[in-house]
Design an enzyme around this catalytic site. Sequence first.
Site, PDB file in Angstrom:
ATOM      1  N   ASN A   9       0.931  -1.261  -0.052  1.00  0.00           N
ATOM      2  CA  ASN A   9      -0.109   0.009   0.046  1.00  0.00           C
ATOM      3  C   ASN A   9       1.020   1.282  -0.119  1.00  0.00           C
ATOM      4  O   ASN A   9       1.539   1.589   1.021  1.00  0.00           O
ATOM      5  CB  ASN A   9      -1.025  -0.195   1.430  1.00  0.00           C
ATOM      6  CG  ASN A   9      -1.744   1.234   1.530  1.00  0.00           C
ATOM      7  OD1 ASN A   9      -1.752   2.106   0.455  1.00  0.00           O
ATOM      8  ND2 ASN A   9      -2.325   1.310   2.550  1.00  0.00           N
ATOM      9  N   TRP A  10       0.732   1.891  -1.413  1.00  0.00           N
ATOM     10  CA  TRP A  10       1.953   2.888  -1.284  1.00  0.00           C
ATOM     11  C   TRP A  10       1.234   4.410  -0.623  1.00  0.00           C
ATOM     12  O   TRP A  10       1.985   5.287  -0.467  1.00  0.00           O
ATOM     13  CB  TRP A  10       2.364   3.386  -2.687  1.00  0.00           C
ATOM     14  CG  TRP A  10       2.852   2.172  -3.510  1.00  0.00           C
ATOM     15  CD1 TRP A  10       3.349   1.198  -3.030  1.00  0.00           C
ATOM     16  CD2 TRP A  10       3.330   2.221  -4.930  1.00  0.00           C
ATOM     17  NE1 TRP A  10       3.866   0.248  -4.003  1.00  0.00           N
ATOM     18  CE2 TRP A  10       3.987   1.018  -5.115  1.00  0.00           C
ATOM     19  CE3 TRP A  10       3.330   2.962  -5.774  1.00  0.00           C
ATOM     20  CZ2 TRP A  10       4.577   0.601  -6.268  1.00  0.00           C
ATOM     21  CZ3 TRP A  10       3.755   2.767  -7.044  1.00  0.00           C
ATOM     22  CH2 TRP A  10       4.480   1.717  -7.445  1.00  0.00           C
ATOM     23  N   LYS A  11      -0.057   4.544  -0.308  1.00  0.00           N
ATOM     24  CA  LYS A  11      -0.350   5.312   0.591  1.00  0.00           C
ATOM     25  C   LYS A  11      -0.245   6.545  -0.317  1.00  0.00           C
ATOM     26  O   LYS A  11      -0.337   6.493  -1.832  1.00  0.00           O
ATOM     27  CB  LYS A  11      -0.093   5.579   1.909  1.00  0.00           C
ATOM     28  CG  LYS A  11      -0.148   4.542   2.641  1.00  0.00           C
ATOM     29  CD  LYS A  11      -0.020   4.370   3.962  1.00  0.00           C
ATOM     30  CE  LYS A  11       0.063   3.296   4.720  1.00  0.00           C
ATOM     31  NZ  LYS A  11       0.049   3.115   6.332  1.00  0.00           N
ATOM     32  N   HIS A  95      -9.405   1.083   4.772  1.00  0.00           N
ATOM     33  CA  HIS A  95      -8.244   1.158   5.612  1.00  0.00           C
ATOM     34  C   HIS A  95      -8.232   2.170   6.758  1.00  0.00           C
ATOM     35  O   HIS A  95      -9.098   3.060   6.568  1.00  0.00           O
ATOM     36  CB  HIS A  95      -7.034   1.814   4.701  1.00  0.00           C
ATOM     37  CG  HIS A  95      -5.792   1.910   5.139  1.00  0.00           C
ATOM     38  ND1 HIS A  95      -5.205   2.691   5.953  1.00  0.00           N
ATOM     39  CD2 HIS A  95      -4.547   0.793   5.035  1.00  0.00           C
ATOM     40  CE1 HIS A  95      -4.012   2.393   6.394  1.00  0.00           C
ATOM     41  NE2 HIS A  95      -3.486   1.084   5.810  1.00  0.00           N
ATOM     42  N   GLU A  97      -6.599   4.595   7.857  1.00  0.00           N
ATOM     43  CA  GLU A  97      -6.589   5.981   7.685  1.00  0.00           C
ATOM     44  C   GLU A  97      -7.643   6.637   6.993  1.00  0.00           C
ATOM     45  O   GLU A  97      -8.091   7.662   7.276  1.00  0.00           O
ATOM     46  CB  GLU A  97      -5.408   6.220   6.744  1.00  0.00           C
ATOM     47  CG  GLU A  97      -3.929   5.851   7.656  1.00  0.00           C
ATOM     48  CD  GLU A  97      -2.761   5.443   6.809  1.00  0.00           C
ATOM     49  OE1 GLU A  97      -2.724   5.354   5.559  1.00  0.00           O
ATOM     50  OE2 GLU A  97      -1.937   4.842   7.553  1.00  0.00           O
ATOM     51  N   GLU A 167      -5.089  -4.821  10.516  1.00  0.00           N
ATOM     52  CA  GLU A 167      -4.182  -3.886  10.675  1.00  0.00           C
ATOM     53  C   GLU A 167      -4.320  -3.239  11.895  1.00  0.00           C
ATOM     54  O   GLU A 167      -5.176  -2.152  12.321  1.00  0.00           O
ATOM     55  CB  GLU A 167      -3.824  -2.837   9.689  1.00  0.00           C
ATOM     56  CG  GLU A 167      -3.670  -3.515   8.294  1.00  0.00           C
ATOM     57  CD  GLU A 167      -3.097  -2.298   7.372  1.00  0.00           C
ATOM     58  OE1 GLU A 167      -2.142  -2.724   6.834  1.00  0.00           O
ATOM     59  OE2 GLU A 167      -4.068  -1.504   6.827  1.00  0.00           O
ATOM     60  N   GLY A 173       2.837   2.133  10.825  1.00  0.00           N
ATOM     61  CA  GLY A 173       3.698   3.283  10.671  1.00  0.00           C
ATOM     62  C   GLY A 173       4.412   3.814  11.851  1.00  0.00           C
ATOM     63  O   GLY A 173       4.998   4.848  12.098  1.00  0.00           O
ATOM     64  N   SER A 213       3.616  -2.244  10.217  1.00  0.00           N
ATOM     65  CA  SER A 213       5.204  -2.012  10.488  1.00  0.00           C
ATOM     66  C   SER A 213       5.815  -3.639  10.010  1.00  0.00           C
ATOM     67  O   SER A 213       6.614  -4.149  10.787  1.00  0.00           O
ATOM     68  CB  SER A 213       5.607  -1.921  12.098  1.00  0.00           C
ATOM     69  OG  SER A 213       5.156  -0.460  12.243  1.00  0.00           O
ATOM     70  N   GLY A 234       3.073  -1.114   4.072  1.00  0.00           N
ATOM     71  CA  GLY A 234       3.018   0.374   3.857  1.00  0.00           C
ATOM     72  C   GLY A 234       4.415   0.853   3.674  1.00  0.00           C
ATOM     73  O   GLY A 234       5.048   0.439   2.424  1.00  0.00           O
ATOM     74  N   GLY A 235       5.070   1.432   4.884  1.00  0.00           N
ATOM     75  CA  GLY A 235       6.326   1.991   4.361  1.00  0.00           C
ATOM     76  C   GLY A 235       7.439   1.005   3.640  1.00  0.00           C
ATOM     77  O   GLY A 235       8.032   1.519   2.891  1.00  0.00           O
TER      78      GLY A 235
HETATM   79  P1  13P Z   1       3.018   0.330   7.669  1.00  0.00           P
HETATM   80  O1  13P Z   1       3.843  -0.944   7.170  1.00  0.00           O
HETATM   81  O2  13P Z   1       3.877   1.859   7.162  1.00  0.00           O
HETATM   82  O3  13P Z   1       3.079   0.383   9.113  1.00  0.00           O
HETATM   83  O4  13P Z   1       1.780   0.518   6.999  1.00  0.00           O
HETATM   84  C1  13P Z   1       1.057  -0.398   7.228  1.00  0.00           C
HETATM   85  C2  13P Z   1      -0.346  -0.289   6.435  1.00  0.00           C
HETATM   86  O5  13P Z   1      -1.135   0.811   6.932  1.00  0.00           O
HETATM   87  C3  13P Z   1      -0.615  -0.746   5.381  1.00  0.00           C
HETATM   88  O6  13P Z   1      -1.856  -0.716   4.566  1.00  0.00           O
END
Ligand code: 13P
Length: 251
Positions: A9-11, A95, A97, A167, A173, A213, A234-235
Amino acid sequence: MRTPIIAGNWKLFKKSSEAVDLVMNLAPLVKSVGGVEIIVAPVFTVLATVKRAIAGSTIKLAAQDCFWEEEGAFTGEISPGMLIDAGCSHVIIGHSERRQYFGETNETVNRKSKAALAAGLTVLFCIGETLAEREADKTFDVLRTQVRDGLTGLTKENLARIAIAYEPVWAIGTGKTATEDQAQEAHAFIRGVVAELYDHPTADAIRILYGGSVKPENIKGLMAQSDIDGALVGGASLKADSFSAIVNYGA
Ligand code: 13P
């Protein structure tokens, strides 16, 4: 047997040239990985560009959200059919967020999931508790409600095209991954809820991904858990070397 999914997920990252660089670097690094579904989820504006860049590779394309109407006077929205048109096979829905910052609720997540499935997309359906909810011992209640209300009205057949992403919000994050035991416990619980709402074969077949993470250093331990069927990253999905190392967890 459940085929694992590793999804990035590149956000809100990666403009077109950066997005193309990333997948061009990634494709050769994951080319020989078998038995893992590999998905990337860029921002809407680069979906079609990334689709062209991954042609001929095993990488699949997801969007990060969609609306539930197919077309109409809905300024700023994107429909499931438009995502298919841009080359998506998958879409992330619900998600945390979006729940946190954009008013997404179990009801909107449900409407979006239904529309996405009807259009032919596979849904990565996200749930997870906040830190406050975990500390108040409400984790299981929250997860049960998110699964029950988010999946309302979906059939067993629909569930074949849904993967659940667990999640925990406090792990996203933050560098604070859930321990393998915490993640396994939540995944087993979620699978149990699916069994209650549907039946055991449906629960046994559904893939439940962990997110929060995930890194090359912790993926192996997470994937060794019996109810963890993949990861939503994510990251660490923003760099070809770390994402490919996660995809290659079995090597
Ligand atoms: P991180 O891997 O950056 O913690 O993000 C997880 C995430 O929200 C994937 O959708």
